[in-house]
Design a protein around this motif. Structure first.
Motif, PDB file in Angstrom:
ATOM      1  N   ARG A   1      66.713  84.017  13.506  1.00 56.01           N
ATOM      2  CA  ARG A   1      65.206  83.638  14.840  1.00 56.01           C
ATOM      3  C   ARG A   1      65.573  84.674  15.910  1.00 56.01           C
ATOM      4  O   ARG A   1      66.922  84.462  16.594  1.00 56.01           O
ATOM      5  CB  ARG A   1      64.959  81.865  15.009  1.00 56.01           C
ATOM      6  CG  ARG A   1      64.505  81.414  16.336  1.00 56.01           C
ATOM      7  CD  ARG A   1      64.474  80.955  15.893  1.00 56.01           C
ATOM      8  NE  ARG A   1      63.529  80.020  15.375  1.00 56.01           N
ATOM      9  CZ  ARG A   1      63.323  78.577  14.100  1.00 56.01           C
ATOM     10  NH1 ARG A   1      64.221  78.225  14.914  1.00 56.01           N
ATOM     11  NH2 ARG A   1      62.641  78.784  13.392  1.00 56.01           N
ATOM     12  N   LEU A   2      64.876  85.520  17.006  1.00 53.57           N
ATOM     13  CA  LEU A   2      65.074  85.880  17.499  1.00 53.57           C
ATOM     14  C   LEU A   2      64.264  85.433  18.849  1.00 53.57           C
ATOM     15  O   LEU A   2      63.006  85.194  18.685  1.00 53.57           O
ATOM     16  CB  LEU A   2      64.516  87.642  17.472  1.00 53.57           C
ATOM     17  CG  LEU A   2      64.638  89.048  18.813  1.00 53.57           C
ATOM     18  CD1 LEU A   2      65.468  89.739  17.773  1.00 53.57           C
ATOM     19  CD2 LEU A   2      64.087  88.969  19.627  1.00 53.57           C
ATOM     20  N   THR A   3      64.767  85.476  19.738  1.00 49.85           N
ATOM     21  CA  THR A   3      64.087  84.631  21.518  1.00 49.85           C
ATOM     22  C   THR A   3      64.233  85.561  22.136  1.00 49.85           C
ATOM     23  O   THR A   3      65.747  86.100  22.919  1.00 49.85           O
ATOM     24  CB  THR A   3      65.109  83.314  21.774  1.00 49.85           C
ATOM     25  OG1 THR A   3      64.932  82.427  20.058  1.00 49.85           O
ATOM     26  CG2 THR A   3      64.433  82.757  22.484  1.00 49.85           C
ATOM     27  N   LEU A   4      63.346  86.139  22.741  1.00 44.74           N
ATOM     28  CA  LEU A   4      63.403  86.867  24.057  1.00 44.74           C
ATOM     29  C   LEU A   4      63.335  85.960  25.237  1.00 44.74           C
ATOM     30  O   LEU A   4      62.737  84.921  25.424  1.00 44.74           O
ATOM     31  CB  LEU A   4      62.071  87.728  24.554  1.00 44.74           C
ATOM     32  CG  LEU A   4      62.092  88.597  22.957  1.00 44.74           C
ATOM     33  CD1 LEU A   4      60.461  89.636  23.046  1.00 44.74           C
ATOM     34  CD2 LEU A   4      63.232  89.841  23.218  1.00 44.74           C
TER      35      LEU A   4
ATOM     36  N   GLY B   1      74.206  86.032  18.661  1.00 41.97           N
ATOM     37  CA  GLY B   1      74.674  85.652  19.782  1.00 41.97           C
ATOM     38  C   GLY B   1      73.754  86.141  21.088  1.00 41.97           C
ATOM     39  O   GLY B   1      72.463  86.324  20.817  1.00 41.97           O
ATOM     40  N   ALA B   2      74.183  85.918  21.945  1.00 39.90           N
ATOM     41  CA  ALA B   2      72.885  86.221  23.468  1.00 39.90           C
ATOM     42  C   ALA B   2      73.615  88.136  23.892  1.00 39.90           C
ATOM     43  O   ALA B   2      74.797  88.289  23.259  1.00 39.90           O
ATOM     44  CB  ALA B   2      73.620  85.520  24.487  1.00 39.90           C
ATOM     45  N   HIS B   3      72.598  88.962  24.062  1.00 39.14           N
ATOM     46  CA  HIS B   3      72.350  90.444  23.823  1.00 39.14           C
ATOM     47  C   HIS B   3      71.956  90.335  25.328  1.00 39.14           C
ATOM     48  O   HIS B   3      70.715  90.101  25.782  1.00 39.14           O
ATOM     49  CB  HIS B   3      71.892  90.917  23.139  1.00 39.14           C
ATOM     50  CG  HIS B   3      72.777  90.779  21.723  1.00 39.14           C
ATOM     51  ND1 HIS B   3      74.446  91.133  21.167  1.00 39.14           N
ATOM     52  CD2 HIS B   3      72.444  89.134  20.616  1.00 39.14           C
ATOM     53  CE1 HIS B   3      74.295  90.656  20.280  1.00 39.14           C
ATOM     54  NE2 HIS B   3      73.886  89.662  20.303  1.00 39.14           N
ATOM     55  N   ARG B   4      71.963  91.670  25.930  1.00 32.56           N
ATOM     56  CA  ARG B   4      70.558  92.035  26.991  1.00 32.56           C
ATOM     57  C   ARG B   4      71.219  93.792  26.074  1.00 32.56           C
ATOM     58  O   ARG B   4      71.857  94.358  26.108  1.00 32.56           O
ATOM     59  CB  ARG B   4      71.914  92.136  28.257  1.00 32.56           C
ATOM     60  CG  ARG B   4      70.448  92.901  29.452  1.00 32.56           C
ATOM     61  CD  ARG B   4      71.354  93.269  30.625  1.00 32.56           C
ATOM     62  NE  ARG B   4      71.593  91.063  31.155  1.00 32.56           N
ATOM     63  CZ  ARG B   4      71.298  91.091  32.310  1.00 32.56           C
ATOM     64  NH1 ARG B   4      71.847  92.121  33.178  1.00 32.56           N
ATOM     65  NH2 ARG B   4      70.612  90.238  32.705  1.00 32.56           N
TER      66      ARG B   4
ATOM     67  N   TYR C   1      67.946  88.691  25.632  1.00 28.38           N
ATOM     68  CA  TYR C   1      67.641  88.169  24.106  1.00 28.38           C
ATOM     69  C   TYR C   1      68.972  86.978  23.703  1.00 28.38           C
ATOM     70  O   TYR C   1      70.226  87.483  23.766  1.00 28.38           O
ATOM     71  CB  TYR C   1      67.256  88.614  23.129  1.00 28.38           C
ATOM     72  CG  TYR C   1      67.909  89.373  22.632  1.00 28.38           C
ATOM     73  CD1 TYR C   1      68.671  89.984  21.027  1.00 28.38           C
ATOM     74  CD2 TYR C   1      68.578  91.283  23.462  1.00 28.38           C
ATOM     75  CE1 TYR C   1      68.854  90.746  20.576  1.00 28.38           C
ATOM     76  CE2 TYR C   1      69.308  92.440  22.769  1.00 28.38           C
ATOM     77  CZ  TYR C   1      69.782  91.792  22.046  1.00 28.38           C
ATOM     78  OH  TYR C   1      69.718  93.144  20.640  1.00 28.38           O
ATOM     79  N   SER C   2      68.358  86.257  22.106  1.00 31.71           N
ATOM     80  CA  SER C   2      69.411  85.888  21.325  1.00 31.71           C
ATOM     81  C   SER C   2      69.178  86.191  20.734  1.00 31.71           C
ATOM     82  O   SER C   2      67.960  85.911  19.894  1.00 31.71           O
ATOM     83  CB  SER C   2      69.892  84.704  22.059  1.00 31.71           C
ATOM     84  OG  SER C   2      68.875  83.526  21.567  1.00 31.71           O
TER      85      SER C   2
ATOM     86  N   VAL D   1      60.971  88.510  34.250  1.00 29.94           N
ATOM     87  CA  VAL D   1      59.461  88.110  33.725  1.00 29.94           C
ATOM     88  C   VAL D   1      59.978  86.994  32.962  1.00 29.94           C
ATOM     89  O   VAL D   1      60.328  87.577  32.146  1.00 29.94           O
ATOM     90  CB  VAL D   1      58.682  88.899  33.559  1.00 29.94           C
ATOM     91  CG1 VAL D   1      57.573  88.569  32.762  1.00 29.94           C
ATOM     92  CG2 VAL D   1      58.028  90.017  34.345  1.00 29.94           C
ATOM     93  N   PRO D   2      59.773  85.994  33.078  1.00 26.70           N
ATOM     94  CA  PRO D   2      60.204  84.854  31.787  1.00 26.70           C
ATOM     95  C   PRO D   2      60.347  84.826  30.612  1.00 26.70           C
ATOM     96  O   PRO D   2      58.194  84.889  30.980  1.00 26.70           O
ATOM     97  CB  PRO D   2      60.274  83.479  32.575  1.00 26.70           C
ATOM     98  CG  PRO D   2      59.387  83.147  33.685  1.00 26.70           C
ATOM     99  CD  PRO D   2      59.381  85.049  34.076  1.00 26.70           C
ATOM    100  N   VAL D   3      59.934  84.734  29.451  1.00 24.83           N
ATOM    101  CA  VAL D   3      59.390  84.593  28.208  1.00 24.83           C
ATOM    102  C   VAL D   3      59.438  83.640  27.673  1.00 24.83           C
ATOM    103  O   VAL D   3      58.502  83.210  26.999  1.00 24.83           O
ATOM    104  CB  VAL D   3      59.750  85.903  27.375  1.00 24.83           C
ATOM    105  CG1 VAL D   3      59.053  86.283  26.089  1.00 24.83           C
ATOM    106  CG2 VAL D   3      59.907  87.585  28.151  1.00 24.83           C
ATOM    107  N   GLU D   4      61.364  83.388  26.669  1.00 25.94           N
ATOM    108  CA  GLU D   4      60.820  81.811  26.263  1.00 25.94           C
ATOM    109  C   GLU D   4      59.883  82.211  25.147  1.00 25.94           C
ATOM    110  O   GLU D   4      60.008  81.181  24.205  1.00 25.94           O
ATOM    111  CB  GLU D   4      61.209  81.023  26.902  1.00 25.94           C
ATOM    112  CG  GLU D   4      62.167  80.945  28.343  1.00 25.94           C
ATOM    113  CD  GLU D   4      64.014  80.680  27.843  1.00 25.94           C
ATOM    114  OE1 GLU D   4      63.941  80.591  26.237  1.00 25.94           O
ATOM    115  OE2 GLU D   4      64.905  81.555  28.194  1.00 25.94           O
ATOM    116  N   LYS D   5      60.116  82.851  24.360  1.00 26.49           N
ATOM    117  CA  LYS D   5      59.648  82.952  23.084  1.00 26.49           C
ATOM    118  C   LYS D   5      60.081  83.492  22.025  1.00 26.49           C
ATOM    119  O   LYS D   5      61.552  84.222  22.181  1.00 26.49           O
ATOM    120  CB  LYS D   5      58.641  83.870  22.993  1.00 26.49           C
ATOM    121  CG  LYS D   5      57.036  83.799  23.948  1.00 26.49           C
ATOM    122  CD  LYS D   5      56.152  81.816  23.575  1.00 26.49           C
ATOM    123  CE  LYS D   5      55.519  81.762  24.883  1.00 26.49           C
ATOM    124  NZ  LYS D   5      54.596  82.364  25.349  1.00 26.49           N
TER     125      LYS D   5
END
Length: 646
Positions: free
Chosen positions: A337-340, A465-468, A480-481, A404-408
């Motif tokens: 699961r990739l979350t932006l 993990g978390a990435h930029r 994203y993570s 810009v928040p995404v959280e999708k």
């Protein structure tokens, strides 16, 4: 198409002189006013059928940074194909001359292919390293004949250099210099795509994934090509007349010659795990209500598929995803699961101090796309006109430094030990009118380019993990993570309406409607059907049956039926969607037509049948695409019946 040897193929059509005789005019002002064609068929007026096929490997897949607003309603989806040796004859020029498709640039030795993004649904967009079989119109790209108009790097605000293309209205190529690149050949628009994924993102159990799409929507590009072939410009004039302009802007001229045609392709399976292993496959329908008929024949290493279209007018399209594996041989992939989380816009690019041919006041209008192993998603932003599943509509109006928040999130599978490649790219909109850019009053010669950002992980575990992620330009960054999903479930199906240009579910131009299984459902059990057949005194055939799903998907999505009349010599003629029987073929190549209903279903012949022996077989398909097989065991619930019509 006749295959040619690599030695012969390396001397393709002459890109310096032949484009002019075929109808290109190298008239920049004409390209902007519909008086000169942007594309013409290779062969010009002598061309009766410009459709060609190419097989090879894709690279540099992306949505166009910019296109001519005069000839597009949406931005093109572009990719390059590194052709197999037998298709090198499609490339213009030669390596020796270094011109045409062999010029020393990023396209060297490749065949460029394009289709407007509104016409090609996102589930079939290829990515880096996919194997493809593509059909399309073989054309000259009349809009690019030189090395382009570029700013002199020693004086960024001043003089221009280059050998010319459409970017400066009124600039006409005179006597070509000795090193003129000339036009390149390409397949544009595409007509049919068969994409076998290098890394299948929708396969939960080690299957191969092949996405297919065929359509007669040729967009404005086909209209220009057709009209350039059929209409002669006046001798000695640098442009065509008003009859070409009227012809190219007639919507009826945009339909490609798909009607009455057939397309054959192979869907490979993974390596057979044991000599006795039997093939299993799933079909996920992407285009609902298609008029096409489909024959699927099992081969030793996969599926042979034959798709035929009726000789009928109107919109025609076909789209299916095939997932092919082996029964009882599970090689589970890793469910990710990739979350932006957010997009930070460092430079909105409105205004852009590095460009002087632009009047772009704030805010900037960003379009960003995510390619995750070939699962394409439109991040944003169309602003107030955004589709319901667009991730970040606010990207359509941004200023410097805005977060810009995404959280999708999106889900996908990655086979264990295989890489995960993420690529984010797009445009900052300065040109008018084309979807998905918002409409602005800006004046510019082109769009700004925020830059492409790519992250490559050698395995699913390495991606956790978390990435930029940020491009080299530094214009934006994405936080994203990635996490592992432990339920063994099925990745949510790819949206099509979430990528601008892709038609919403159910539309013939788009991806159809796919039913999502319940969370945690890893269903590889095919449904089962049974039926009874009755023949009336008037020799009409009536088939009534039931179907049930045996797995956790819990629903039968559709039932199809093959009705075969046996012919002399052991062949069969199969009932077609038109209600008539097709030509004689092998009984192992059944043609299925749709039944009415699902759990309870029926099929009735539209007209009396000829006397003879008929074989009827039902095939139920569940919500995740598992396809029912022919029941072979004695005493098993039979999904095929032989009946005699007297």
């Amino acid at each position: 198409m006749v295959a040619v040897s690599p030695a012969v193929a390396l001397a393709g059509p002459d890109p310096v002189n032949q484009p002019l005789s075929d109808g290109c005019q190298r008239n920049a002002a004409g390209l902007l006013t519909f008086s000169s064609p942007e594309w013409v068929f290779v062969g010009g007026k002598g061309t009766t059928d410009a459709t060609r096929v190419v097989e090879g490997t894709t690279t540099l897949s992306h949505t166009a940074d910019e296109d001519l607003p005069e000839s597009h309603t949406s931005y093109d989806f572009d990719t390059d194909v590194v052709p197999d040796p037998s298709y090198l004859g499609l490339l213009a020029g030669s390596p020796t001359a270094g011109n045409g498709n062999f010029a020393h640039d990023a396209d060297m030795g490749k065949l460029h292919v394009e289709w407007e993004s509104r016409a090609i649904p996102a589930y079939v967009w290829p990515t880096e390293g996919d194997r493809v079989k593509l059909w399309g119109q073989w054309v000259w790209d009349c809009g690019h004949w030189g090395e382009g108009i570029q700013t002199d790097q020693s004086n960024p605000q001043g003089s221009l250099v280059g050998t010319g293309d459409y970017l400066l209205p009124g600039q006409v190529e005179g006597d070509p210099p000795p090193d003129l690149r000339g036009e390149q050949t390409e397949l544009h628009p595409m007509e049919a795509l068969v994409v076998t994924r290098r890394t299948p993102w929708a396969a939960a159990a080690g299957e191969t994934q092949t996405d297919t799409f065929i359509s007669n929507d040729g967009t404005h590009a086909f209209a220009e090509e057709r009209c350039a072939r059929d209409i002669n410009p006046l001798p000695g004039l640098p442009s065509y007349g008003p009859d070409f302009t009227a012809c190219a802007n007639t919507a009826a001229n945009e339909q490609q010659p798909v009607r009455g045609r057939s397309y054959d392709f192979f869907v490979p399976a993974p390596p057979r795990p044991s000599p006795g292993a039997t093939l299993d496959y799933r079909e996920i329908v992407r285009v609902t209500g298609s008029a096409a008929t489909e024959q699927v024949t099992e081969a030793s290493g996969g599926l042979n598929v034959h798709v035929s279209f009726p000789d009928a007018a109107g919109p025609l399209a076909y789209g299916t995803t095939f997932l092919v594996g082996w029964h009882g041989s599970a090689a589970p992939a890793v469910h990710l699961r990739l979350t932006l989380h957010s997009v930070t816009v460092v430079h909105s690019l409105d205004p852009n101090p590095d460009r002087f041919r632009q009047t772009g006041p704030p805010p900037g209008e960003y379009n960003l796309y995510l390619d995750a192993n070939g699962r394409w998603t439109f991040i944003g932003g169309r602003g107030p006109l955004a589709a319901s599943d667009e991730l970040a509509p606010a990207l359509g109006a941004v200023t410097d430094g805005q977060v810009v928040p995404v959280e999708k999130a999106i889900d996908l599978f990655v086979p264990a030990g295989r890489p995960l490649r993420l690529a984010i790219s797009g445009r900052e909109c300065d040109l008018p009118r084309m979807d998905p850019c918002v409409v602005t009053a800006e004046v510019s010669d082109s769009n700004d380019h925020p830059g492409q950002a790519i992250a490559e992980f050698p395995s699913p575990d390495a991606a956790l993990g978390a990435h930029r992620l940020a491009p080299d330009t530094g214009n934006y960054s994405v936080d994203y993570s990635v996490e592992r999903v432990a339920d063994g479930g099925v990745a949510s199906p790819p949206g099509t309406s979430g990528v601008p240009g892709s038609a919403p579910g159910g539309d013939l131009g788009g991806g159809g409607t796919v039913v999502s299984p319940a969370a945690g459902c890893d269903d590889r059990l095919a449904p089962a059907s049974r039926f009874r057949v009755r023949a009336s005194r008037r020799r009409a055939l009536s088939v009534r049956g039931t179907a049930r799903d045996r797995g956790c998907a819990g629903a039968v999505a559709r039932v199809t039926v093959a009705v075969a009349r046996r012919t002399g010599g052991g062949g069969c003629r199969y009932l077609q969607a038109s209600g008539r029987f097709g030509r004689g073929t092998s009984c192992r190549r059944p043609t299925y037509v749709a039944a009415a209903g699902t759990a309870v279903w029926s099929l009735r012949s539209a007209r009396p049948l000829a006397r003879g022996t008929y074989v009827v077989r039902s095939r139920a398909i569940d919500a995740v695409g598992n396809v029912e097989r022919k029941a072979r065991l004695a005493g098993a619930r039979r999904n095929f019946v032989t009946v005699r019509i007297r």
